[in-house]
Design a protein around this motif. Structure first.
Motif, PDB file in Angstrom:
ATOM      1  N   ALA A 311       0.833  -1.211   0.000  1.00  0.00           N
ATOM      2  CA  ALA A 311       0.000   0.000   0.000  1.00  0.00           C
ATOM      3  C   ALA A 311       0.867   1.262   0.000  1.00  0.00           C
ATOM      4  O   ALA A 311       0.548   2.247  -0.687  1.00  0.00           O
ATOM      5  N   ILE A 312       1.969   1.232   0.742  1.00  0.00           N
ATOM      6  CA  ILE A 312       2.893   2.374   0.744  1.00  0.00           C
ATOM      7  C   ILE A 312       3.468   2.585  -0.657  1.00  0.00           C
ATOM      8  O   ILE A 312       3.558   3.716  -1.157  1.00  0.00           O
ATOM      9  N   GLY A 313       3.848   1.481  -1.298  1.00  0.00           N
ATOM     10  CA  GLY A 313       4.370   1.572  -2.652  1.00  0.00           C
ATOM     11  C   GLY A 313       3.347   2.150  -3.616  1.00  0.00           C
ATOM     12  O   GLY A 313       3.671   2.999  -4.459  1.00  0.00           O
ATOM     13  N   LEU A 314       2.099   1.714  -3.499  1.00  0.00           N
ATOM     14  CA  LEU A 314       1.036   2.226  -4.371  1.00  0.00           C
ATOM     15  C   LEU A 314       0.865   3.727  -4.199  1.00  0.00           C
ATOM     16  O   LEU A 314       0.775   4.483  -5.180  1.00  0.00           O
ATOM     17  N   LEU A 315       0.842   4.177  -2.958  1.00  0.00           N
ATOM     18  CA  LEU A 315       0.632   5.600  -2.670  1.00  0.00           C
ATOM     19  C   LEU A 315       1.807   6.454  -3.134  1.00  0.00           C
ATOM     20  O   LEU A 315       1.613   7.545  -3.692  1.00  0.00           O
ATOM     21  N   THR A 316       3.025   5.989  -2.914  1.00  0.00           N
ATOM     22  CA  THR A 316       4.184   6.767  -3.350  1.00  0.00           C
ATOM     23  C   THR A 316       4.304   6.756  -4.875  1.00  0.00           C
ATOM     24  O   THR A 316       4.825   7.708  -5.461  1.00  0.00           O
TER      25      THR A 316
END
Length: 404
Positions: A311-316
């Motif tokens: 999820a962090i990767g998706l947002l960044t």
């Protein structure tokens, strides 16, 4: 203005793919290079530092070259130089030549962002620019992701020198692709080319060092520091600080990288549907900061950790096209190459600072500090982006009152 459309995007995406292959080629071959060159990892780290330092120093001057001589010419020169540097190392491997290779490859790497973005900004319709930026960025992510598997595979079968030569072949293929007469790249009317259609702005009189460009450069530094903590140091931090197995830590990093690439594509569609690019970036990074704080607390395990890192990767990843649209909006007409070249130095500055900070934290027995530092940089990014958004809104209202 002539719009080159899909052919241009395909060519520039392929070039960006190759640029990331060249960036990752030496890091990918780190396990086998000591045997070929007879050096240790410290010496290889110095060589990688040379690459980043040279790239940081030349990006802005090469941006000027893009606007003066034409992005197509500069881009072809960069591909040729990068390919020849790895071919030279393959033909005569040695540590001294590795340092020369990294300097030349760093110089070549400084070409891609100003040239790529200048061509896309001139050759793609405004309504498709956000998606085009996202596909361009996605191609780079993909190049980084596949390089270790491809070139370590070549090294295992044919030898390390063959793997280095293969890097040159990738560059030569991209050079041939953009050299096709009448192709998308050749349909872009460039300011720097004599005889091109349209008026030629006085780029030499453009005021480039504006407060907005300075803010965006700092923003790029913070973006690099925020994500590189996870990309390069999360595995060591999770294993050392939270007792995770190497398998789970690597699975989490893989989820982060794959979802980052997917987020770039989602962000491209979003960037074309809004003018509030700063707000989009701030919201996505605020959520990423909250999730990274959860990782720092050490309360997540196994699949829960993998899901949160994804999820962090998706947002960044989502913010990348909005980030590029902010730079495009800040670029004076005819100075896209200069602007992207100057702002992109922020990535190299962050790339030089981050490893020192995060490595120091690990050496001091503070592995959770890697994620805490990432959260701090993300929060600073959110604050800077929101301040920029407020400034632009006030500037727009002021211009409207002046017109009335």
């Amino acid at each position: 203005m002539r719009h080159a459309g899909p052919k241009l995007l395909t060519q520039i995406a392929a070039v960006h793919f190759v640029s990331h292959v060249h960036i990752m080629l030496i890091p990918a071959l780190l396990p086998v290079l000591p045997g070929l060159l007879g050096v240790g990892f410290i010496e290889l780290g110095v060589a990688l530092a040379v690459f980043n330092i040279i790239s940081a120093l030349v990006q802005a001057p090469l941006g000027y070259a893009v606007d003066h001589y034409g992005a197509r010419r500069v881009l072809k020169a960069g591909l040729l130089l990068g390919s020849l540097s790895f071919l030279l190392l393959a033909a005569s491997p040695g540590y001294a030549l590795l340092l020369v290779t990294m300097a030349l490859a760093g110089l070549a790497n400084g070409v891609y962002h100003p040239a790529d973005y200048a061509l896309l900004a001139k050759g793609i319709e405004p309504g498709r620019l956000g998606r085009s930026f996202s596909l361009h960025t996605f191609a780079g992510f993909l190049g980084s992701a596949v390089t270790p598997a491809i070139f370590l595979g070549i090294a295992a079968v044919l030898g390390t020198r063959a793997a280095l030569a293969a890097g040159a072949v990738f560059g030569a293929a991209a050079l041939l692709l953009i050299s096709i007469p009448g192709s998308g790249v050749y349909r872009v009317a460039e300011v720097g080319n004599k005889g091109c259609a349209g008026p030629v702005p006085a780029t030499g009189r453009v005021r480039l060092f504006t407060p907005m460009i300075g803010v965006l450069t700092v923003l790029f530094i913070l973006l690099n520091l925020s994500t590189s903590a996870i990309e390069k140091f999360s595995v060591a931090a999770l294993v050392q600080g939270q007792g995770l197995t190497l398998t789970w830590a690597n699975t989490g990093l893989t989820a982060f990288l794959l979802c980052s690439a997917a987020g770039v594509l989602c962000g491209g569609a979003l960037a074309d549907r809004t003018r509030r690019h700063g707000l989009v970036a701030a919201m996505a990074f605020a959520l990423a900061a909250a999730l990274t704080a959860l990782v720092a607390l050490g309360v997540l395990w196994d699949w829960a950790l993998v899901g949160v890192l994804g999820a962090i990767g998706l947002l960044t990843g989502i913010i990348a096209p909005s980030r590029d649209m902010l730079v495009k909006a800040a670029a004076p007409p005819g100075a896209e190459g200069k602007t992207f070249g100057l702002v992109s130095t922020g990535f190299n500055i962050g790339g030089a600072i981050g490893p020192v900070v995060f490595g120091w934290l690990l050496d001091r027995g503070l592995p959770s500090g890697v994620f805490v530092a990432s959260v701090v940089f993300m929060v600073l990014t959110v604050g800077l982006t929101l301040a920029q958004e407020v400034f632009m809104a006030r500037k727009g209202r002021g211009a409207l009152r002046y017109q009335r």
